[in-house]
Design an enzyme around this catalytic site. Structure first.
Site, PDB file in Angstrom:
ATOM      1  CG  ASP A   1     -28.337  89.826 -38.962  1.00 20.47           C
ATOM      2  OD1 ASP A   1     -29.184  90.735 -39.087  1.00 20.47           O
ATOM      3  OD2 ASP A   1     -28.461  88.896 -38.161  1.00 20.47           O
TER       4      ASP A   1
ATOM      5  CG  ASP B   1     -28.549  83.091 -41.638  1.00 19.02           C
ATOM      6  OD1 ASP B   1     -27.910  83.069 -40.557  1.00 19.02           O
ATOM      7  OD2 ASP B   1     -29.695  83.577 -41.730  1.00 19.02           O
TER       8      ASP B   1
END
Length: 339
Positions: free
Chosen positions: A60, A236
């Protein structure tokens, strides 16, 4: 994708994750750039070598973590303080690309602005504008990077909160840049499920069907199955591991909290609906005892179970889709988890 924020899923090793069959894990750029530093990870062979994980890694950009810290932001980037030592740092779309290239993940995320899904429209509008601006610069930096474009994929991120018109605009502007995959960001951050699904529906069909479509930060089974019904491929969330640390167990019959007194003398396995659970060799009574006495082993065993259960859940859903039985699976999930 199990979340290994600092390069590890809490209480587990990379060997555990490989044994569970995790094909992708998520690590966080914000944390890794601060500790130990992207340069050190690069010197030690990149993230795969650093954590000794042989499957895929997604990083990320750290946008969510940064903006939860209320940084100073402008069109160029964000200035924020480290949660570790208070030192000041600057992150721009270009630096996010460079840092993630050094880390060496298979998939890197473009830097975005992630407000609450139910923020005021002016805030959401500003987030969409800056996300589009940063996406343009981030995509250019990625394609011009000497190694990133050859060895990594880069995903763009759609913002707009629960505002459907802004979602459409953000999706169109993001797709126009030609990313390798697309993420739906800025949902599951304060809105109810109805608002979340409306925001998803507004943009999902605008994202190419032949490229990955990723819902960021969603982990509850009903939310997952409803998002898959609308076309999402990847997820996620810290939910399964966080719940495990607090004694909550995921099962085909729904969730339950092992701390309840009724389980103190139970000789039943942790998950009576799934005999192959990696935690089923131990009784509920024993595992409750470990929780009550704050033995770290309890969190490890429950984390193994919850992640194994959720990975199996995803596999079962895939099989149901291939067998044209998705609606049966969907109703079963609602029956167990919708209450």
């Amino acid at each position: 994708m199990p979340v290994g924020t600092r390069g590890a899923v809490r209480h587990l090793t990379s060997a555990d994750l490989e044994a569970l069959g995790a094909e992708v894990i998520l690590a966080n750029t914000y944390h890794l750039m601060l500790r130990p530093g992207a340069e050190i990870i690069s010197e030690l062979g990149g993230i795969h070598s650093f954590v000794d994980f042989n499957n895929h890694v997604l990083t990320d950009s750290g946008g969510y973590q940064i903006f939860s810290l209320k940084p100073r932001i402008d069109d160029d980037g964000a200035t924020f303080k480290s949660t570790y030592d208070g030192s000041e740092h600057r992150l721009t779309p270009e630096k996010a690309v460079n840092v993630q290239a050094l880390i060496g993940a298979d998939i890197q995320m473009v830097l975005d602005v992630c407000p609450s899904a139910v923020a005021e429209r002016e805030v959401l509008r500003s987030a969409v504008e800056r996300t589009a601006l940063w996406a343009t610069r981030g995509r250019r930096a990625f394609l011009e990077h000497p190694s990133a474009a050859r060895h990594q994929s880069q995903f763009g991120i759609v913002q707009g909160g629960a505002d459907e018109a802004l979602r459409v605009e953000s999706a169109e502007r993001t797709v126009a840049l030609g990313f390798d995959g697309y993420a739906v960001g800025g949902l599951s951050v304060g809105e109810d499920r109805e608002q979340m699904l409306a925001g998803l529906e507004a943009c999902i069909d605008l994202l190419p069907r032949d490229q990955p479509r990723y819902f960021m930060g969603l982990g509850d089974p009903v939310g997952i199955v409803e998002s898959v019904a609308r076309g999402v491929d990847m997820f996620d969330c810290v939910l399964p591991t966080r719940l495990a640390r607090h004694g909550t167990v995921l099962t085909d019959e729904g969730k339950y909290n092992l701390r309840r007194a009724e389980f103190a003398d139970s000789d039943e396995p942790l998950d009576r609906s799934w005999s192959e659970s990696p935690a089923n060799r131990w009784s509920r009574g024993y595992l409750r005892h470990l929780l009550a006495t704050k033995e770290p082993t309890a969190a490890r065993i429950l984390t193994l179970h919850n992640l194994a259960w959720l990975l199996r859940f995803m596999e079962q859903m895939s099989l149901a889709i291939n067998a044209s039985d998705f609606e049966i699976f969907r109703h079963r999930v609602h029956d167990a988890w919708g209450r």
